[in-house]
Design a protein around this motif. Sequence first.
Motif, PDB file in Angstrom:
ATOM      1  N   ILE A  30      38.687  45.734  41.455  1.00 54.89           N
ATOM      2  CA  ILE A  30      38.486  45.228  40.099  1.00 54.89           C
ATOM      3  C   ILE A  30      37.762  46.278  39.271  1.00 54.89           C
ATOM      4  CG2 ILE A  30      37.439  43.418  38.688  1.00 54.89           C
ATOM      5  CD1 ILE A  30      37.694  41.543  41.071  1.00 54.89           C
ATOM      6  N   ARG A  31      38.335  46.602  38.116  1.00 59.40           N
ATOM      7  CA  ARG A  31      37.742  47.614  37.247  1.00 59.40           C
ATOM      8  C   ARG A  31      37.843  47.161  35.800  1.00 59.40           C
ATOM      9  NH1 ARG A  31      41.308  52.588  38.789  1.00 59.40           N
ATOM     10  NH2 ARG A  31      41.192  51.569  40.812  1.00 59.40           N
ATOM     11  N   ALA A  32      37.249  47.900  34.909  1.00 57.79           N
ATOM     12  CA  ALA A  32      37.305  47.569  33.481  1.00 57.79           C
ATOM     13  C   ALA A  32      38.299  48.437  32.734  1.00 57.79           C
ATOM     14  CB  ALA A  32      35.918  47.708  32.863  1.00 57.79           C
ATOM     15  N   GLU A  33      38.849  49.447  33.398  1.00 58.97           N
ATOM     16  CA  GLU A  33      39.776  50.359  32.743  1.00 58.97           C
ATOM     17  C   GLU A  33      41.137  50.340  33.420  1.00 58.97           C
ATOM     18  OE1 GLU A  33      37.980  54.193  32.595  1.00 58.97           O
ATOM     19  OE2 GLU A  33      36.586  53.609  31.010  1.00 58.97           O
ATOM     20  N   ILE A  34      42.171  50.619  32.651  1.00 59.93           N
ATOM     21  CA  ILE A  34      43.541  50.587  33.148  1.00 59.93           C
ATOM     22  C   ILE A  34      43.923  51.962  33.687  1.00 59.93           C
ATOM     23  CG2 ILE A  34      45.931  50.067  32.565  1.00 59.93           C
ATOM     24  CD1 ILE A  34      44.849  48.611  30.082  1.00 59.93           C
ATOM     25  N   PRO A  35      44.307  52.050  34.956  1.00 64.15           N
ATOM     26  CA  PRO A  35      44.761  53.352  35.469  1.00 64.15           C
ATOM     27  C   PRO A  35      46.052  53.790  34.770  1.00 64.15           C
ATOM     28  CG  PRO A  35      44.298  51.782  37.250  1.00 64.15           C
ATOM     29  CD  PRO A  35      44.282  51.009  35.975  1.00 64.15           C
ATOM     30  N   GLU A  36      46.316  55.076  34.769  1.00 66.63           N
ATOM     31  CA  GLU A  36      47.498  55.605  34.096  1.00 66.63           C
ATOM     32  C   GLU A  36      48.773  54.998  34.653  1.00 66.63           C
ATOM     33  OE1 GLU A  36      49.841  57.368  31.447  1.00 66.63           O
ATOM     34  OE2 GLU A  36      47.651  57.391  31.412  1.00 66.63           O
ATOM     35  N   VAL A  37      48.867  54.835  35.970  1.00 65.65           N
ATOM     36  CA  VAL A  37      50.073  54.265  36.552  1.00 65.65           C
ATOM     37  C   VAL A  37      50.277  52.827  36.076  1.00 65.65           C
ATOM     38  CG1 VAL A  37      48.888  53.469  38.653  1.00 65.65           C
ATOM     39  CG2 VAL A  37      51.364  53.936  38.701  1.00 65.65           C
ATOM     40  N   ALA A  38      49.192  52.094  35.869  1.00 63.01           N
ATOM     41  CA  ALA A  38      49.289  50.727  35.372  1.00 63.01           C
ATOM     42  C   ALA A  38      49.719  50.688  33.916  1.00 63.01           C
ATOM     43  CB  ALA A  38      47.956  50.012  35.553  1.00 63.01           C
ATOM     44  N   ARG A  39      49.319  51.683  33.141  1.00 64.36           N
ATOM     45  CA  ARG A  39      49.741  51.745  31.740  1.00 64.36           C
ATOM     46  C   ARG A  39      51.256  51.917  31.654  1.00 64.36           C
ATOM     47  NH1 ARG A  39      45.284  55.595  28.784  1.00 64.36           N
ATOM     48  NH2 ARG A  39      46.514  55.017  26.952  1.00 64.36           N
ATOM     49  N   MET A 114      50.033  42.439  37.995  1.00 59.20           N
ATOM     50  CA  MET A 114      48.760  43.002  37.541  1.00 59.20           C
ATOM     51  C   MET A 114      48.048  41.977  36.672  1.00 59.20           C
ATOM     52  SD  MET A 114      48.322  46.438  35.255  1.00 59.20           S
ATOM     53  CE  MET A 114      46.825  46.774  34.342  1.00 59.20           C
ATOM     54  N   ARG A 115      46.769  41.785  36.943  1.00 59.74           N
ATOM     55  CA  ARG A 115      45.973  40.815  36.192  1.00 59.74           C
ATOM     56  C   ARG A 115      45.007  41.527  35.261  1.00 59.74           C
ATOM     57  NH1 ARG A 115      44.675  36.532  40.982  1.00 59.74           N
ATOM     58  NH2 ARG A 115      43.331  35.449  39.494  1.00 59.74           N
ATOM     59  N   MET A 116      44.836  40.941  34.077  1.00 60.97           N
ATOM     60  CA  MET A 116      43.947  41.497  33.061  1.00 60.97           C
ATOM     61  C   MET A 116      43.248  40.341  32.362  1.00 60.97           C
ATOM     62  SD  MET A 116      46.899  44.019  31.559  1.00 60.97           S
ATOM     63  CE  MET A 116      48.082  42.683  31.793  1.00 60.97           C
ATOM     64  N   ASN A 117      41.942  40.417  32.270  1.00 65.06           N
ATOM     65  CA  ASN A 117      41.152  39.384  31.601  1.00 65.06           C
ATOM     66  C   ASN A 117      40.316  40.018  30.502  1.00 65.06           C
ATOM     67  OD1 ASN A 117      42.131  37.635  33.588  1.00 65.06           O
ATOM     68  ND2 ASN A 117      40.371  37.989  34.914  1.00 65.06           N
ATOM     69  N   GLY A 118      40.206  39.330  29.373  1.00 68.97           N
ATOM     70  CA  GLY A 118      39.411  39.900  28.291  1.00 68.97           C
ATOM     71  C   GLY A 118      39.332  38.995  27.077  1.00 68.97           C
ATOM     72  N   ARG A 119      39.100  39.618  25.926  1.00 68.70           N
ATOM     73  CA  ARG A 119      38.890  38.896  24.664  1.00 68.70           C
ATOM     74  C   ARG A 119      39.977  39.289  23.682  1.00 68.70           C
ATOM     75  NH1 ARG A 119      34.514  35.426  25.887  1.00 68.70           N
ATOM     76  NH2 ARG A 119      33.724  36.348  27.830  1.00 68.70           N
ATOM     77  N   ALA A 120      40.732  38.298  23.214  1.00 63.59           N
ATOM     78  CA  ALA A 120      41.856  38.550  22.309  1.00 63.59           C
ATOM     79  C   ALA A 120      41.457  38.276  20.862  1.00 63.59           C
ATOM     80  CB  ALA A 120      43.038  37.661  22.687  1.00 63.59           C
ATOM     81  N   LEU A 131      39.512  44.490  27.156  1.00 63.65           N
ATOM     82  CA  LEU A 131      39.536  44.090  28.559  1.00 63.65           C
ATOM     83  C   LEU A 131      38.156  44.080  29.201  1.00 63.65           C
ATOM     84  CD1 LEU A 131      42.707  46.067  29.665  1.00 63.65           C
ATOM     85  CD2 LEU A 131      42.547  43.612  29.202  1.00 63.65           C
ATOM     86  N   ASP A 132      37.969  43.077  30.063  1.00 61.43           N
ATOM     87  CA  ASP A 132      36.775  43.005  30.905  1.00 61.43           C
ATOM     88  C   ASP A 132      37.105  43.337  32.352  1.00 61.43           C
ATOM     89  OD1 ASP A 132      35.148  42.094  28.768  1.00 61.43           O
ATOM     90  OD2 ASP A 132      35.878  40.045  29.076  1.00 61.43           O
ATOM     91  N   GLN A 133      38.280  42.897  32.819  1.00 61.10           N
ATOM     92  CA  GLN A 133      38.680  43.106  34.211  1.00 61.10           C
ATOM     93  C   GLN A 133      40.159  43.470  34.288  1.00 61.10           C
ATOM     94  OE1 GLN A 133      37.658  39.411  36.274  1.00 61.10           O
ATOM     95  NE2 GLN A 133      35.772  40.348  37.019  1.00 61.10           N
ATOM     96  N   VAL A 134      40.484  44.401  35.179  1.00 61.22           N
ATOM     97  CA  VAL A 134      41.861  44.828  35.431  1.00 61.22           C
ATOM     98  C   VAL A 134      42.012  45.013  36.930  1.00 61.22           C
ATOM     99  CG1 VAL A 134      43.609  46.607  35.038  1.00 61.22           C
ATOM    100  CG2 VAL A 134      41.935  46.083  33.243  1.00 61.22           C
TER     101      VAL A 134
END
Length: 306
Positions: A30-39, A114-120, A131-134
Amino acid sequence: MAADVYHEGERAAQRRAGLLDQGEFSGRAIRAEIPEVARRFLAQQPMVVLGAADGDGRMWAAPLTGPPGFLRADDARTITIDARTGPHDPLRDRLTEPAPVGMLAIEPSRHRRMRMNGRAVPTADGLRIALDQVYSNCPKYIQKRESRWEPTSPGRPRRSRSLSGEQREWITGADTFFIATSDREGNADASHRGGAPGFVEAVSPTALRWPDYVGNAMFNTLGNLEVQPRAGLLFLDWRTGAVLQLTGTAHTDWEPARAAAVPGAERLVEFTITEVIEIPDAVPLRWSEPVLSRFNPPVRPAGEAP
């Protein structure tokens, strides 16, 4: 430390399952940033499932769709979605204002999610999410499907407080559904559940039950349910583009004897329905017949009680 990524409900679920150590290991993903491969992965997807609470606090899961590129990472901490929910979707009004959301991007054809949680926050074309979690999830129970785009206009919604006979058949024939939950503070999450057709049981017109299989021990969904029972379910008709959205409450049955009666179950989850929305032609995607995951446990014969 990995424990810091979990809230009190997730840690409670890990303790009840006896999997604190495994959960701590999995939490390193679990991280707060999106890896390049995930982008790159996100830019290829035609659909994302979004989970959020409506204005009354009820949880719903909803599909958002568009041509590849409609879902993209603007930078390592921000996602843009150039799409809105359909005109009859229960989250339509709520997403015109800032809201906590959970998102699941899933690619059935390649068994990736892939899961992503945050504030829209709303934009002119859709949503922008800080994003808070990726994190990626285990692909075990994803059924392989290929998609194609088929433009359509959503039909008139059918609303009720309980499932019709046809809707119960839809659910009990399903091999996949999506679930939206949140923690005590309202931070939302969207997740996937898969299994052989029949793994979800329609106990009554207002009650469902399904097995919780071996996973990554994060217990994001069950951890949320430990502290906040509200949940929303989404079933897709992969052939027609219809959607079935349910909201209600869920709880985990941790009794080992009852789980032991269901093949592959580590525990059971029971869901009580408070509202049903069925929308024909809601999704402009059509999918091929599934190749079922080899990891799906067998399904208990109909009529056998757990």
